[in-house]
Design a protein around this motif. Sequence first.
Motif, PDB file in Angstrom:
ATOM      1  N   THR A 118       0.822  -1.205   0.000  1.00 31.01           N
ATOM      2  CA  THR A 118       0.000   0.000   0.000  1.00 31.01           C
ATOM      3  C   THR A 118       0.857   1.256   0.000  1.00 31.01           C
ATOM      4  N   ALA A 119       0.282   2.337  -0.504  1.00 33.01           N
ATOM      5  CA  ALA A 119       0.857   3.674  -0.390  1.00 33.01           C
ATOM      6  C   ALA A 119      -0.171   4.532   0.338  1.00 33.01           C
ATOM      7  N   ILE A 120       0.316   5.419   1.204  1.00 29.44           N
ATOM      8  CA  ILE A 120      -0.579   6.250   2.016  1.00 29.44           C
ATOM      9  C   ILE A 120      -0.143   7.702   1.921  1.00 29.44           C
ATOM     10  N   ILE A 121      -1.108   8.605   1.791  1.00 32.40           N
ATOM     11  CA  ILE A 121      -0.855  10.041   1.829  1.00 32.40           C
ATOM     12  C   ILE A 121      -1.296  10.551   3.204  1.00 32.40           C
ATOM     13  N   TRP A 122      -0.395  11.288   3.863  1.00 37.21           N
ATOM     14  CA  TRP A 122      -0.613  11.746   5.222  1.00 37.21           C
ATOM     15  C   TRP A 122      -0.711  13.273   5.265  1.00 37.21           C
ATOM     16  N   ASP A 123      -1.504  13.777   6.202  1.00 36.50           N
ATOM     17  CA  ASP A 123      -1.535  15.200   6.516  1.00 36.50           C
ATOM     18  C   ASP A 123      -0.379  15.491   7.457  1.00 36.50           C
ATOM     19  N   THR A 124       0.558  16.326   7.019  1.00 36.61           N
ATOM     20  CA  THR A 124       1.778  16.547   7.792  1.00 36.61           C
ATOM     21  C   THR A 124       1.500  17.149   9.167  1.00 36.61           C
ATOM     22  N   LYS A 125       0.577  18.080   9.258  1.00 37.68           N
ATOM     23  CA  LYS A 125       0.308  18.760  10.528  1.00 37.68           C
ATOM     24  C   LYS A 125      -0.468  17.879  11.503  1.00 37.68           C
ATOM     25  N   LYS A 126      -1.457  17.165  11.000  1.00 37.34           N
ATOM     26  CA  LYS A 126      -2.313  16.369  11.872  1.00 37.34           C
ATOM     27  C   LYS A 126      -1.799  14.947  12.085  1.00 37.34           C
ATOM     28  N   GLY A 127      -1.003  14.444  11.132  1.00 39.67           N
ATOM     29  CA  GLY A 127      -0.561  13.067  11.228  1.00 39.67           C
ATOM     30  C   GLY A 127      -1.643  12.065  10.874  1.00 39.67           C
ATOM     31  N   ASP A 128      -2.689  12.537  10.196  1.00 38.64           N
ATOM     32  CA  ASP A 128      -3.799  11.670   9.811  1.00 38.64           C
ATOM     33  C   ASP A 128      -3.678  11.234   8.354  1.00 38.64           C
ATOM     34  N   ILE A 129      -4.309  10.105   8.036  1.00 36.58           N
ATOM     35  CA  ILE A 129      -4.364   9.647   6.649  1.00 36.58           C
ATOM     36  C   ILE A 129      -5.318  10.536   5.866  1.00 36.58           C
TER      37      ILE A 129
ATOM     38  N   GLY B 284      -7.843  10.664   3.108  1.00 36.96           N
ATOM     39  CA  GLY B 284      -8.634   9.715   2.331  1.00 36.96           C
ATOM     40  C   GLY B 284      -8.427   8.294   2.818  1.00 36.96           C
ATOM     41  N   HIS B 285      -8.103   7.411   1.892  1.00 34.90           N
ATOM     42  CA  HIS B 285      -7.925   6.000   2.219  1.00 34.90           C
ATOM     43  C   HIS B 285      -6.586   5.516   1.675  1.00 34.90           C
ATOM     44  N   PRO B 286      -6.023   4.435   2.223  1.00 36.59           N
ATOM     45  CA  PRO B 286      -4.776   3.886   1.678  1.00 36.59           C
ATOM     46  C   PRO B 286      -4.951   3.458   0.228  1.00 36.59           C
TER      47      PRO B 286
ATOM     48  N   ASP C 199      -3.767   9.720  -9.117  1.00 39.46           N
ATOM     49  CA  ASP C 199      -4.312  11.047  -8.861  1.00 39.46           C
ATOM     50  C   ASP C 199      -4.295  11.270  -7.346  1.00 39.46           C
ATOM     51  N   VAL C 200      -3.591  12.303  -6.888  1.00 42.06           N
ATOM     52  CA  VAL C 200      -3.430  12.525  -5.456  1.00 42.06           C
ATOM     53  C   VAL C 200      -4.769  12.828  -4.781  1.00 42.06           C
ATOM     54  N   LYS C 201      -5.633  13.590  -5.435  1.00 47.17           N
ATOM     55  CA  LYS C 201      -6.906  13.977  -4.823  1.00 47.17           C
ATOM     56  C   LYS C 201      -7.862  12.799  -4.683  1.00 47.17           C
ATOM     57  N   THR C 202      -7.956  11.998  -5.738  1.00 49.59           N
ATOM     58  CA  THR C 202      -8.917  10.893  -5.712  1.00 49.59           C
ATOM     59  C   THR C 202      -8.280   9.579  -5.292  1.00 49.59           C
ATOM     60  N   ARG C 203      -6.935   9.516  -5.369  1.00 50.23           N
ATOM     61  CA  ARG C 203      -6.174   8.302  -5.087  1.00 50.23           C
ATOM     62  C   ARG C 203      -6.568   7.166  -6.033  1.00 50.23           C
ATOM     63  N   GLU C 204      -6.979   7.545  -7.233  1.00 47.71           N
ATOM     64  CA  GLU C 204      -7.309   6.576  -8.275  1.00 47.71           C
ATOM     65  C   GLU C 204      -6.148   6.457  -9.250  1.00 47.71           C
ATOM     66  N   ALA C 205      -5.970   5.256  -9.802  1.00 51.68           N
ATOM     67  CA  ALA C 205      -4.893   5.028 -10.762  1.00 51.68           C
ATOM     68  C   ALA C 205      -5.189   5.736 -12.072  1.00 51.68           C
TER      69      ALA C 205
END
Length: 388
Positions: free
Chosen positions: A133-144, A146-148, A181-187
């Motif tokens: 899996t690849a995960i995008i994180w919110d740097t300030k909050k430390g939260d994921i 969207g989804h992995p 796509d970073v916003k939708t996390r779709e290929a």
Amino acid sequence: MLSSSATPYTLEPIRLNGKGIHSAPISCLDFLDEDRCIITCSEDGSIQVRKTDTGQVVGNPWTDPGSGAVHAMAVSSNHMKVVTGSQDGRIRLWTVATGEMTGKWNQAHSLAILSVCWSPDELNIASGSEDGTAIIWDTKKGDIVGHPIRTAHPHVYAVRYSCDGATLLTSGYNNTITFWDVKTREALRFVEACHASQQVHCVIWTPYDKIFLGCSNGIVQARTDTQGKVARLGDRVGPICAIVLSQDNLLLATASLDNTISLWDPDTNQSVSRPLVHPSGLRCAAFARNSRLLATSGISKNVYIWDLQGLSGDVGATNSQSGPSLGTSTAGHSLIDINASVHPAGNNTRGGSRHNDTNILDGARRLPGHDMAIDIHSASPPNPKPWD
């Protein structure tokens, strides 16, 4: 195997003795403090800062008991923060000035993190894991955010943002790279970069939209605006364990498990010198901010500093009396076009390639003879095979 036209140089690097610094191999490194310091991460779970010129230790080791090996690291653009990914599948944030851990995010990966990178605006961090899996994180909050992302890679070895931050590129334990796509996390699409029996270990995405890939037996270059073709640089070599771009974007360095370092002009795809010979155990590399120094390390735990100006003079010059210039292919290597297949999103098949279908067995992620993640941003797979 090196060709006769690629006889290695005997340039001697400065060696920073690693005795007593780390108890296990160095997995990744980078420069800090306007190149005055070097930071190294180890499989023993420790992080250490040292003086570049003397190797003197700066402060105490950065540690978090229970993290396991540190496999991945990325330094923020202002050199004030460091993000690391570890064996326990967790992201940690560190403050450079104090060496203190300022963030330990909830575990979202089930296996080791093998790659991390900052988004261009540094509001997000991407991580890639052995769990695929690849995960995008919110740097300030430390939260994921969207989804992995469940990639098509059995293990994810590299994650990279495009320069505008809109696209994320992943590579891993198969022969494809995937654009997301970073916003939708779709290929968006899949690109077969090498033979079906190969893997893509490490990735660099340049500001001018060239993508350089370190594969199981060589370097491949692709463009985001080119459909159906990639190009191999130079001769077939051992597995590429690190690929780094100088800060001025004028020089590309690739490190191979055959213990050689190759230097390339990323604009022309031509080699700019014969390979440099590294002591055994080469695993990782990093350019200094001045684009003149290159640091390498690995199994021996020593850090080697290469002064590339001593090899080729000013790397931005077109003519030099002290060595080859960037515009000249002194090793006789050039770009070679090879076929590749591009698949749009929603088509997960890998058919249509000129390569014979070869099953990639999902096994241990390590190379024979060593148990570490081997690149600044990614790890390497087991039993890499040469192109047929």
